[in-house]
Design an enzyme around this catalytic site. Sequence first.
Site, PDB file in Angstrom:
ATOM      1  N   THR A 132      13.067   6.546 -12.889  1.00 64.83           N
ATOM      2  CA  THR A 132      13.155   6.349 -11.255  1.00 64.83           C
ATOM      3  C   THR A 132      14.707   5.769 -11.629  1.00 64.83           C
ATOM      4  OG1 THR A 132      12.840   5.312  -9.719  1.00 64.83           O
ATOM      5  CG2 THR A 132      12.112   4.321 -10.963  1.00 64.83           C
ATOM      6  N   ASP A 133      15.368   5.949 -10.615  1.00 68.00           N
ATOM      7  CA  ASP A 133      17.054   5.484 -10.850  1.00 68.00           C
ATOM      8  C   ASP A 133      16.725   3.880  -9.973  1.00 68.00           C
ATOM      9  OD1 ASP A 133      16.103   5.903  -7.888  1.00 68.00           O
ATOM     10  OD2 ASP A 133      18.328   6.979  -7.546  1.00 68.00           O
ATOM     11  N   GLU A 134      15.641   3.446  -9.646  1.00 65.73           N
ATOM     12  CA  GLU A 134      15.321   2.053  -8.613  1.00 65.73           C
ATOM     13  C   GLU A 134      15.510   1.228 -10.130  1.00 65.73           C
ATOM     14  OE1 GLU A 134      12.941   1.701  -6.055  1.00 65.73           O
ATOM     15  OE2 GLU A 134      12.419   3.725  -5.204  1.00 65.73           O
ATOM     16  N   TYR A 158       7.938  -2.716  -8.648  1.00 62.61           N
ATOM     17  CA  TYR A 158       8.104  -1.788  -9.205  1.00 62.61           C
ATOM     18  C   TYR A 158       8.897  -0.841  -9.398  1.00 62.61           C
ATOM     19  CZ  TYR A 158       8.804   3.638  -8.590  1.00 62.61           C
ATOM     20  OH  TYR A 158       8.558   5.097  -9.139  1.00 62.61           O
ATOM     21  N   LYS A 162       8.828   0.031 -14.152  1.00 63.98           N
ATOM     22  CA  LYS A 162       8.947   1.707 -14.245  1.00 63.98           C
ATOM     23  C   LYS A 162      10.501   0.911 -15.318  1.00 63.98           C
ATOM     24  CE  LYS A 162       8.525   4.818 -13.381  1.00 63.98           C
ATOM     25  NZ  LYS A 162       7.491   5.964 -13.974  1.00 63.98           N
TER      26      LYS A 162
HETATM   27  P1  NAD Z   1       2.510   9.710  -6.650  1.00 64.66           P
HETATM   28  O1  NAD Z   1       1.737   8.134  -5.978  1.00 64.66           O
HETATM   29  O2  NAD Z   1       2.453  10.536  -5.440  1.00 64.66           O
HETATM   30  O3  NAD Z   1       1.516  10.090  -7.728  1.00 64.66           O
HETATM   31  C1  NAD Z   1       1.737   9.392  -9.019  1.00 64.66           C
HETATM   32  C2  NAD Z   1      -0.148   9.631  -9.398  1.00 64.66           C
HETATM   33  O4  NAD Z   1      -0.216   8.500 -10.815  1.00 64.66           O
HETATM   34  C3  NAD Z   1      -1.304  10.150  -8.930  1.00 64.66           C
HETATM   35  O5  NAD Z   1      -1.886  11.495  -8.794  1.00 64.66           O
HETATM   36  C4  NAD Z   1      -2.239   8.976  -8.711  1.00 64.66           C
HETATM   37  O6  NAD Z   1      -3.590   9.425  -9.351  1.00 64.66           O
HETATM   38  C5  NAD Z   1      -1.968   8.636 -10.826  1.00 64.66           C
HETATM   39  N1  NAD Z   1      -2.698   7.728 -11.331  1.00 64.66           N
HETATM   40  C6  NAD Z   1      -1.683   6.889 -10.580  1.00 64.66           C
HETATM   41  N2  NAD Z   1      -2.076   5.418 -11.761  1.00 64.66           N
HETATM   42  C7  NAD Z   1      -2.959   6.407 -12.755  1.00 64.66           C
HETATM   43  C8  NAD Z   1      -3.700   5.162 -13.630  1.00 64.66           C
HETATM   44  N3  NAD Z   1      -3.966   4.206 -14.497  1.00 64.66           N
HETATM   45  N4  NAD Z   1      -4.101   6.953 -14.685  1.00 64.66           N
HETATM   46  C9  NAD Z   1      -3.687   7.801 -14.366  1.00 64.66           C
HETATM   47  N5  NAD Z   1      -3.403   8.383 -13.506  1.00 64.66           N
HETATM   48  C10 NAD Z   1      -3.194   7.566 -12.581  1.00 64.66           C
HETATM   49  O7  NAD Z   1       3.685   9.761  -7.727  1.00 64.66           O
HETATM   50  P2  NAD Z   1       5.125  10.263  -7.240  1.00 64.66           P
HETATM   51  O8  NAD Z   1       5.969  10.005  -5.913  1.00 64.66           O
HETATM   52  O9  NAD Z   1       4.590  11.585  -7.373  1.00 64.66           O
HETATM   53  O10 NAD Z   1       5.698   9.861  -8.623  1.00 64.66           O
HETATM   54  C11 NAD Z   1       5.470  10.395  -9.606  1.00 64.66           C
HETATM   55  C12 NAD Z   1       6.364   9.786 -11.202  1.00 64.66           C
HETATM   56  O11 NAD Z   1       7.516   9.801 -10.954  1.00 64.66           O
HETATM   57  C13 NAD Z   1       6.389   8.385 -10.741  1.00 64.66           C
HETATM   58  O12 NAD Z   1       6.492   8.212 -12.001  1.00 64.66           O
HETATM   59  C14 NAD Z   1       7.486   7.576 -10.448  1.00 64.66           C
HETATM   60  O13 NAD Z   1       7.910   6.692 -10.705  1.00 64.66           O
HETATM   61  C15 NAD Z   1       8.057   8.677 -10.646  1.00 64.66           C
HETATM   62  N6  NAD Z   1       9.092   8.959  -9.495  1.00 64.66           N
HETATM   63  C16 NAD Z   1       8.982   8.764  -8.091  1.00 64.66           C
HETATM   64  C17 NAD Z   1      10.610   9.472  -6.811  1.00 64.66           C
HETATM   65  C18 NAD Z   1       9.910   9.381  -6.213  1.00 64.66           C
HETATM   66  O14 NAD Z   1      10.943   9.896  -5.391  1.00 64.66           O
HETATM   67  N7  NAD Z   1       8.456   9.727  -5.743  1.00 64.66           N
HETATM   68  C19 NAD Z   1      11.457   9.616  -7.971  1.00 64.66           C
HETATM   69  C20 NAD Z   1      11.570   9.290  -8.922  1.00 64.66           C
HETATM   70  C21 NAD Z   1      10.672   9.055  -9.849  1.00 64.66           C
HETATM   71  P1  TYD Z   2      10.732   4.714   0.122  1.00 70.54           P
HETATM   72  O1  TYD Z   2       9.749   5.946   1.266  1.00 70.54           O
HETATM   73  O2  TYD Z   2       9.407   3.280   0.442  1.00 70.54           O
HETATM   74  O3  TYD Z   2      10.968   5.110  -1.048  1.00 70.54           O
HETATM   75  P2  TYD Z   2      11.236   3.559  -2.062  1.00 70.54           P
HETATM   76  O4  TYD Z   2      12.099   2.214  -1.823  1.00 70.54           O
HETATM   77  O5  TYD Z   2      11.312   4.122  -2.793  1.00 70.54           O
HETATM   78  O6  TYD Z   2      13.069   4.273  -1.923  1.00 70.54           O
HETATM   79  O7  TYD Z   2      11.699   4.241   1.540  1.00 70.54           O
HETATM   80  C1  TYD Z   2      13.153   4.777   1.772  1.00 70.54           C
HETATM   81  C2  TYD Z   2      13.430   4.094   2.367  1.00 70.54           C
HETATM   82  O8  TYD Z   2      13.224   3.220   3.413  1.00 70.54           O
HETATM   83  C3  TYD Z   2      13.568   2.133   1.952  1.00 70.54           C
HETATM   84  O9  TYD Z   2      15.019   1.726   2.154  1.00 70.54           O
HETATM   85  C4  TYD Z   2      12.695   1.837   3.305  1.00 70.54           C
HETATM   86  C5  TYD Z   2      12.589   2.578   4.311  1.00 70.54           C
HETATM   87  N1  TYD Z   2      11.312   2.629   4.841  1.00 70.54           N
HETATM   88  C6  TYD Z   2      11.418   2.111   6.391  1.00 70.54           C
HETATM   89  O10 TYD Z   2      12.728   1.919   7.015  1.00 70.54           O
HETATM   90  N2  TYD Z   2       9.987   1.992   7.173  1.00 70.54           N
HETATM   91  C7  TYD Z   2       9.298   2.470   6.404  1.00 70.54           C
HETATM   92  O11 TYD Z   2       7.894   2.579   6.675  1.00 70.54           O
HETATM   93  C8  TYD Z   2       9.742   3.508   5.006  1.00 70.54           C
HETATM   94  C9  TYD Z   2       8.167   3.489   4.146  1.00 70.54           C
HETATM   95  C10 TYD Z   2      10.158   3.407   4.024  1.00 70.54           C
END
Ligand code: NAD
Ligand code: TYD
Length: 350
Positions: A132-134, A158, A162
């Site tokens: 992630t970019d975080e 988090y 990562k």
């Molecule tokens: P998500 O939370 O929707 O899905 C995570 C999945 O991992 C779930 O299906 C969960 O059951 C599985 N999981 C969790 N713990 C586990 C374990 N111990 N063993 C096996 N499976 C397990 O997450 P997402 O948003 O789809 O993100 C997927 C990946 O992409 C993550 O690595 C996250 O850091 C990265 N990512 C997410 C975003 C975003 O905006 N959502 C952006 C950049 C990178």
């Molecule tokens: P989120 O979807 O949790 O993603 P991330 O924290 O990984 O960027 O949140 C996106 C942005 O929205 C973040 O700045 C936090 C804000 N946020 C709210 O203002 N209200 C909410 O209920 C949630 C879940 C997030």
Amino acid sequence: MKKTILITGGAGFIGSHVVRLFVNTYPDCQIVNLDKLTYAGNLENLKDIEDKANYTFEKGDIVDATFIDSLFEKYKFDGVIHLAAESHVDRSITDPMAFVMTNVIGTVNLLNAARATWKDKYEGKRFYHVSTDEVYGELHDPKEFFVEDTSYDPRSPYSASKASSDHFVRAYNSTYGLPVVISNCSNNYGPNHFPEKLIPLMINNIKNKKPLPVYGKGENIRDWLYVLDHARAIDVIYHKADDGETYNIGGNNEWTNIDLVHLICDVMDKKLGQPVGESRNLITYVKDRAGHDLRYAIDATKLMNKLGWEPSVTFEEGLEKTVDWYLNNWDWISNITSGDYQKYYQEMYS
Ligand code: NAD
Ligand code: TYD
């Protein structure tokens, strides 16, 4: 020889889109989806492809090293695309150890199993870590963007977990020569996004006429990318990147949270046939997130120039598709917003 690829976290939001893309695009490749099915994992996300011959599901925990070793022994994977993670910043603030276990220990278990299976014979092998970019922390100067060599400065449990896993992946490349690639993507949105994250939470609450909790003043900025464009980028990077490379992925699409919530309100009012402005009345400013990162913004020039990727949908198209998907699949959201999630949500906002 038919290749076998392990995709971890394939029942989650992004993972399910990656699994579908690979299963449909590469019929000669066997895709094994390993997922623990935590609260965030849902096999409903993959109903349309579950009977395909080149798809197999394995339920299991990446923290369990013995299980992971036996899975690698069974399938002798050629490649790994690792997405399984605890992914919600707010949960990492209340329970950091769950993030250390899955995101750090789980990743190292997978690296060890890949090493043990490939035994220094790395021809045709690849370990792709989805990050992630975080990990880069927060930006303050509006002219600054995250590039691939921006220093790491994670500020939430988090992002720290990562960042730690990214360091292990790179260390296995330098120390053991493991053929790795890493990508760091901005915030995703789209179908199957769990409704604890901003965009689906707002859609769900507007539909149910519940308050729309905006943290702090709503001035924090995120850079949003449609989930299928992230999946397409993962496909390109998995197949074309050189070993050891890192790519940033982003849609050059920055929004303050409050502007984005206003936009979602207006799109929802239109779709629900309500007067424009009705949903905005639900906006409620709530206590800010601890350590809330101010701004994320990705420079994806390297990915665009070197590998020819670019986003396929505009934000307006992507957001409309997303809203339509939720309104047409309301059972999906009702099924997952009961039980444990309701309890968590009530604790968060009471
Ligand atoms: P998500 O939370 O929707 O899905 C995570 C999945 O991992 C779930 O299906 C969960 O059951 C599985 N999981 C969790 N713990 C586990 C374990 N111990 N063993 C096996 N499976 C397990 O997450 P997402 O948003 O789809 O993100 C997927 C990946 O992409 C993550 O690595 C996250 O850091 C990265 N990512 C997410 C975003 C975003 O905006 N959502 C952006 C950049 C990178
Ligand atoms: P989120 O979807 O949790 O993603 P991330 O924290 O990984 O960027 O949140 C996106 C942005 O929205 C973040 O700045 C936090 C804000 N946020 C709210 O203002 N209200 C909410 O209920 C949630 C879940 C997030």
